[in-house]
Each structure stands twice: as structure tokens, then as C-alpha cells.
Design an enzyme around this catalytic site. Structure first.
Site, mmCIF file in Angstrom:
data_model
loop_
_atom_site.group_PDB
_atom_site.id
_atom_site.type_symbol
_atom_site.label_atom_id
_atom_site.label_comp_id
_atom_site.label_asym_id
_atom_site.label_seq_id
_atom_site.Cartn_x
_atom_site.Cartn_y
_atom_site.Cartn_z
ATOM 1 N N LYS A 287 -45.419 39.505 64.397
ATOM 2 C CA LYS A 287 -45.360 40.966 64.523
ATOM 3 C C LYS A 287 -46.195 41.408 65.727
ATOM 4 O O LYS A 287 -47.135 40.729 66.112
ATOM 5 C CB LYS A 287 -45.952 41.617 63.260
ATOM 6 C CG LYS A 287 -45.067 41.548 62.032
ATOM 7 C CD LYS A 287 -45.722 42.274 60.867
ATOM 8 C CE LYS A 287 -44.868 42.187 59.613
ATOM 9 N NZ LYS A 287 -43.575 42.890 59.722
ATOM 10 N N ARG A 361 -37.993 38.400 50.931
ATOM 11 C CA ARG A 361 -36.792 38.004 50.182
ATOM 12 C C ARG A 361 -36.798 36.510 49.861
ATOM 13 O O ARG A 361 -36.215 36.068 48.869
ATOM 14 C CB ARG A 361 -35.541 38.434 50.953
ATOM 15 C CG ARG A 361 -35.441 37.850 52.324
ATOM 16 C CD ARG A 361 -34.482 38.598 53.240
ATOM 17 N NE ARG A 361 -35.100 39.767 53.876
ATOM 18 C CZ ARG A 361 -34.474 40.598 54.702
ATOM 19 N NH1 ARG A 361 -33.189 40.424 54.982
ATOM 20 N NH2 ARG A 361 -35.110 41.619 55.227
HETATM 21 N N1 BES Z 1 -43.533 43.406 54.950
HETATM 22 C C1 BES Z 1 -42.520 43.674 55.896
HETATM 23 C C2 BES Z 1 -41.870 45.033 55.706
HETATM 24 C C3 BES Z 1 -42.680 46.222 56.137
HETATM 25 C C4 BES Z 1 -42.839 46.529 57.464
HETATM 26 C C5 BES Z 1 -43.198 47.074 55.192
HETATM 27 C C6 BES Z 1 -43.546 47.639 57.847
HETATM 28 C C7 BES Z 1 -43.894 48.201 55.565
HETATM 29 C C8 BES Z 1 -44.074 48.481 56.894
HETATM 30 C C9 BES Z 1 -41.427 42.636 55.786
HETATM 31 O O1 BES Z 1 -41.822 41.363 55.449
HETATM 32 C C10 BES Z 1 -40.780 42.555 57.135
HETATM 33 O O2 BES Z 1 -41.441 42.154 58.046
HETATM 34 N N2 BES Z 1 -39.524 42.938 57.214
HETATM 35 C C11 BES Z 1 -38.822 42.931 58.444
HETATM 36 C C12 BES Z 1 -37.434 42.444 58.179
HETATM 37 C C13 BES Z 1 -36.656 42.169 59.443
HETATM 38 C C14 BES Z 1 -37.243 41.001 60.174
HETATM 39 C C15 BES Z 1 -35.231 41.905 59.040
HETATM 40 C C16 BES Z 1 -38.807 44.357 58.983
HETATM 41 O O3 BES Z 1 -38.685 45.288 58.193
HETATM 42 O O4 BES Z 1 -38.970 44.523 60.180
HETATM 43 MN MN MN Z 2 -42.391 40.247 57.134
#
Ligand code: BES
Ligand code: MN
Ligand code: ZN
Length: 506
Positions: A287, A361
Site C-alpha cells: 500500500k 477474502r
Molecule cells: N483492508 C483493506 C480494505 C480497506 C482499505 C479498508 C481502506 C478500509 C480502508 C483490504 O484488505 C484491501 O486492501 N482491499 C483492496 C482490494 C483491492 C486490492 C481489490 C482495496 O480495497 O483496495
Molecule cells: Mn488489503
């Protein structure tokens, strides 16, 4: 803080602070009129001078009000009487408790719970008031050197009822509200802990301690157990971390025979599954740095299901509830999973990991397959699953997906009643195509468009054997900015749903 239910005239309360409401514009509530009559129109006078016009959110603290037995009187603005509904009631309680907490009063008697709210019972008002009061005075000071910065003396709060025959219902509702509040507090505390303290092992220890305190069954699956079970989706997330993953299983059995319950001890349980990523760096699909600290909140789903089972155990609800928490860190490293890796989940279905940041997931799918062995009545998973859900619903509603519309409806209704709302999103087959992979049974991402839906579609492939709902709490589990911190949502929604299911709402 201690809470109790009282009945009586506001002017006769011997306490540090009495709290009464004023509607807009300048209309005294019943309890305010009672004080006003005793105090020879003292309040009418103040209101006429324009010092309290009843605007929602406003408060006015008075000392030495004539002919009253209390040290202080707090007036709380309620807004227009015609518009005084659930949300306005909750906001009024919040303003009242906040103001009470900021005075030097050691105890307060709050008459706002006597004010009628359309469609809502006395029990609802008391339950809500207890939850909101605890939520308002909550502080997370564990890591502050000066824990008592505020030095607040408030120790006792009483909520009042109009009629004596409401007393037993009100006391029961108070106990329920306090139990829910304890669940919310646990969820907030766990969520607020930093990632270096709240590790998978810490969540497991918390569960073991809860099992001791409340007589629950607790089992912790270790990495070797997961290997034996074939949980390679979950394991693939943990590979980059030095923290060993855990799978926590907590069971509450409230339908034991011989405890006055007619139900069978082996009644099918409701299963709650909570995403327990104790820190989500994204893994190799790292990230960006901005606000990455907030990814310590990626275990708020886990925290909320632990909070819920705690509340249920405390209320001794006559239901069977099982909580499953798959928990891991998601870190980059030499042994971390890489984009393009293919793993076989416990269900036997293969997954191409196109993005290691779609890890929630992956841990949930193995937990869902594991849940099958409990022959669940229904499964509800709670997860900070997608940033896309924040884009869709903001920080107001939790995203709800379900393969059973009746379950979805009940959860939405529980959310409405508990003021912890969820909104249903589609789970149509049309979206399943987003997950196509040329190499495996499915990919773990479906692209930017409909991101929360493709995530839910992924989970749906592991929930064919039971009635299932998914709560995406990415936008509701915590707040950013000046009051950064975990909210404890959706503990109120889940607890309310379970209270209703147990037939314990009045
Ligand atoms: N934990 C995150 C989702 C999230 C992001 C929650 C920001 C709250 C604030 C999750 O694991 C994630 O990183 N999801 C990705 C999925 C994508 C790679 C398909 C996302 O939402 O960017
Ligand atoms: Mn994630
Ligand atoms: Zn995550």
C-alpha cells in the site's frame, strides 16, 4: 461508571446534576415544566431571555435553581418537537452525557429518557441511552503517560422513567444496553491497540481469557492445524509475516437443556466470522504510505464479533453462537505470496492471487469452509474488506450482501433499530464474471469497478451450504482525522439482531 433507573420529580432529586430537555423554540418538556413550576418560572424566564432556545445540540448549565434539591440543572436543546425521532433522541443523550461529563458533577439524573420517541418503547430508549452514554465517556488512554488528563468526577448516571410499572422492563433494558456497551468497548479497545501489541497471538489470548471469564469453549487452531486442514488461502496471507497466524473458535451455548429453556442443546448455532488482519501493509502489492497506520484497524471485524459474543454471554441469551476469527498479519518479505501465485483453499477451489492486498477474502474463505462443520443456522461475516465500500457508502452505512434476502432484511432492520445502519448491495450472478482467471478457478480481485461487489462475489463461492450475509465495515469500523479511533460498529447491529432472535426485546 454506574447506572440506574429512577422515577420521581426532577425538582426533588438530591443529586449533583439533573438533566431536562427543551424543545425548539423555547418549549419546556414535561420534566422541565415540573422544575419551572417549583422554581417560580425560573426556567421560563431563562428561556424567554433567549439563553436556551432549544436548538438541537445546545446545552446550558445552571446553578442554584430555586426550590430544587440538586446542585446543578443541565438544560439540553432537543430541536423541534415534531422532528424528535430516533436520531434526535440519541444525539440529545450524547450532548447531555458529554456536558455532564464536563461539569464537576459526580452524579447525574437524566430525564430525557421520559420523552416519547415515535415507534420506540421505553426499553428502546433506556437501552440506547446506556449504549450512548458509555460510548460518549469512552477514552483510550492506555498508552498515554498521563492517563487522567481530564480528571472527570462523573461516576453515576440515572435514567428516569415516567411510570412505576415500567421499572422492571427498564431495568432489563438497562442491563442489555450495558452488556452491548461492554461489547462495543471491547471492540473499540482491540481496534485501537497498535499492530505491534494486537497481534494474532494477542487476539487468541483475549479469546482464551474471555472463555475463562464467561464460560465459553475456546479452541485456537495453529499453523500446523491449518496445514492439516488444507487452509492454504489463509496460510498464503501469513507467509510474509513473522507473526504466526491463528484461527480462533469461541462457542457460546445458551440453549443448554435444564436451564429453563425448552430448546434443544444441540440447536444449530449462528456463526459470526470476523476478519482479523492485525496489520494490512498490502503485502508485496504494498500500500502507499499515506495513512497506512490505519491498517491496524483491519482486525475490526474480528474485534466486533468478539465484542458481540461477550455481550451475548453477559446477557445469557438463550441462543447458540459460534465466533470464528481467522487472524494474521499481511506483510511483504522474502517468503510472502506474490502476484500470480496460485493456492488451493480448504474448499478445494483454486485461487490466483493477482493482488496480495486483497487478503481479507483469502482468510475469510477458509474460515467459511471451516464453519460448515458447525452446521450453522446462518453465517454472518464482518470485515473491513474493501476501500470501494467507503467510496460507495461513506462512513454512514455498512455494506450488506447476502445469499438470503430474509436474513438481509432482518439485519437491515436490526441496524435501523440500533441506529447502526447497513445498506444492501447487489450480489447478482452477473458480477461473478469479474473474478475469471485464465489459470485458476478464480482470481482474488475483480478490478476497480464494483470492487465491494466482486469481493462479496468471491466470498459467495464459499457459502453455498448455508444462509449467509456479509457486512463490509471498511467505512464504519473506525474514524479518521481528529477523533481517529475504532467505533465498535457493528456490535450494536449484531447484538440487536441476536436480542430479537432470542425474543428478548421489549
Ligand atoms: N483492508 C483493506 C480494505 C480497506 C482499505 C479498508 C481502506 C478500509 C480502508 C483490504 O484488505 C484491501 O486492501 N482491499 C483492496 C482490494 C483491492 C486490492 C481489490 C482495496 O480495497 O483496495
Ligand atoms: Mn488489503
Ligand atoms: Zn485488509
Amino acid at each position: 461508571m454506574e447506572f440506574s433507573i429512577k422515577r420521581g420529580s426532577p425538582e426533588k432529586q438530591h443529586c449533583a446534576c439533573v438533566v431536562v430537555g427543551v424543545f425548539e423554540p423555547r418549549k419546556l418538556t414535561r420534566s422541565a415544566v415540573s422544575i419551572d413550576d417549583a422554581a417560580r418560572k425560573h426556567l421560563s424566564d431563562i428561556v424567554q431571555r433567549g439563553d436556551m432556545n432549544g436548538k438541537a445540540g445546545s446545552t446550558l448549565l445552571l446553578h442554584n435553581v430555586p426550590s430544587t434539591a440538586c446542585d446543578r440543572l443541565l438544560l439540553v436543546g432537543l430541536g423541534k418537537e415534531k422532528e424528535f425521532h430516533e436520531k434526535e433522541f440519541c444525539n440529545a443523550i450524547r450532548s447531555a452525557v458529554k456536558a455532564l461529563h464536563e461539569t464537576g458533577a459526580t452524579d447525574g439524573t437524566v430525564f430525557l429518557t421520559e420523552i416519547p420517541v415515535r415507534k420506540r418503547s421505553v426499553a428502546w430508549r433506556i437501552r440506547q441511552a446506556a449504549i450512548i452514554a458509555q460510548d460518549t465517556v469512552y477514552r483510550f488512554n492506555q498508552f498515554k503517560s498521563n492517563k487522567n488528563e481530564e480528571n472527570r468526577p462523573l461516576q453515576k448516571v440515572s435514567f428516569t422513567i415516567e411510570r412505576q410499572d415500567e421499572l422492571s422492563l427498564a431495568n432489563e433494558a438497562l442491563a442489555q444496553g450495558l452488556a452491548v456497551a461492554e461489547g462495543v468497548t471491547l471492540a473499540r479497545n482491540l481496534g485501537n491497540l497498535p499492530g505491534n501489541v494486537c497481534t494474532p497471538a494477542h487476539l487468541a489470548d483475549t479469546a482464551l481469557q474471555m472463555a475463562k471469564d464467561h464460560g465459553l469453549d475456546c479452541q485456537i487452531l495453529e499453523r500446523t492445524d491449518m496445514e492439516t486442514l488444507g487452509m492454504h488461502a489463509l496460510l498464503s496471507v501469513a507467509k510474509g509475516s513473522h507473526q504466526p497466524p491463528k484461527m480462533i473458535v469461541l462457542q457460546y451455548k445458551g440453549t443448554k437443556a435444564g436451564k429453563g429453556s425448552k430448546k434443544a442443546a444441540d440447536e444449530k448455532p449462528l456463526v459470526l466470522i470476523g476478519k482479523g488482519i492485525t496489520f494490512d501493509s498490502g503485502g508485496i502489492s504494498l500500500k502507499p504510505g499515506l495513512e497506512m497506520d490505519e491498517m491496524k484497524f483491519d482486525m475490526c471485524g474480528a474485534a466486533s464479533v468478539l465484542g458481540t459474543i461477550k455481550a451475548v454471554a453477559q446477557m445469557k441469551l438463550p441462543i447458540n453462537l459460534t465466533v470464528i476469527v481467522p487472524t494474521s498479519e499481511n506483510m511483504p518479505g522474502g517468503s510472502a505470496s506474490k502476484p500470480g501465485d496460485i493456492v488451493t483453499s480448504m474448499s478445494g477451489q483454486t485461487i490466483e492471487i493477482l493482488n496480495t492486498d486483497a487478503e481479507g477474502r483469502l482468510i475469510l474463505c477458509d474460515a467459511m469452509t471451516y464453519a460448515e462443520r458447525f452446521k450453522p443456522e446462518a453465517v454472518i461475516d464482518v470485515a473491513t474488506l474493501t476501500g470501494a465500500c467507503v467510496i460507495a457508502l461513506g462512513h454512514v452505512a455498512t455494506g450488506l450482501f447476502a445469499n438470503d434476502d430474509s436474513l438481509a432484511h432482518k439485519l437491515i432492520q436490526a441496524g435501523d433499530e440500533a441506529q447502526d445502519r447497513a445498506w444492501q448491495m447487489p450480489l447478482w450472478d452477473d458480477y461473478q464474471d469479474l473474478l475469471k482467471s485464465p489459470f485458476a478457478d478464480m482470481a482474488n480481485i475483480g478490478g476497480r469497478a464494483a470492487g465491494s461487489i466482486s469481493a462479496a462475489c468471491f466470498l459467495s463461492r464459499y457459502t453455498k451450504k448455508f444462509s449467509w450475509a456479509h457486512l463490509d465495515i471498511a467505512g464504519t469500523a473506525w474514524k479518521s482525522g481528529a477523533d481517529k479511533g475504532a467505533t465498535g460498529r457493528p456490535v450494536p447491529l449484531l447484538a440487536h439482531y441476536l436480542l430479537k432472535r432470542a425474543g428478548k426485546l421489549s
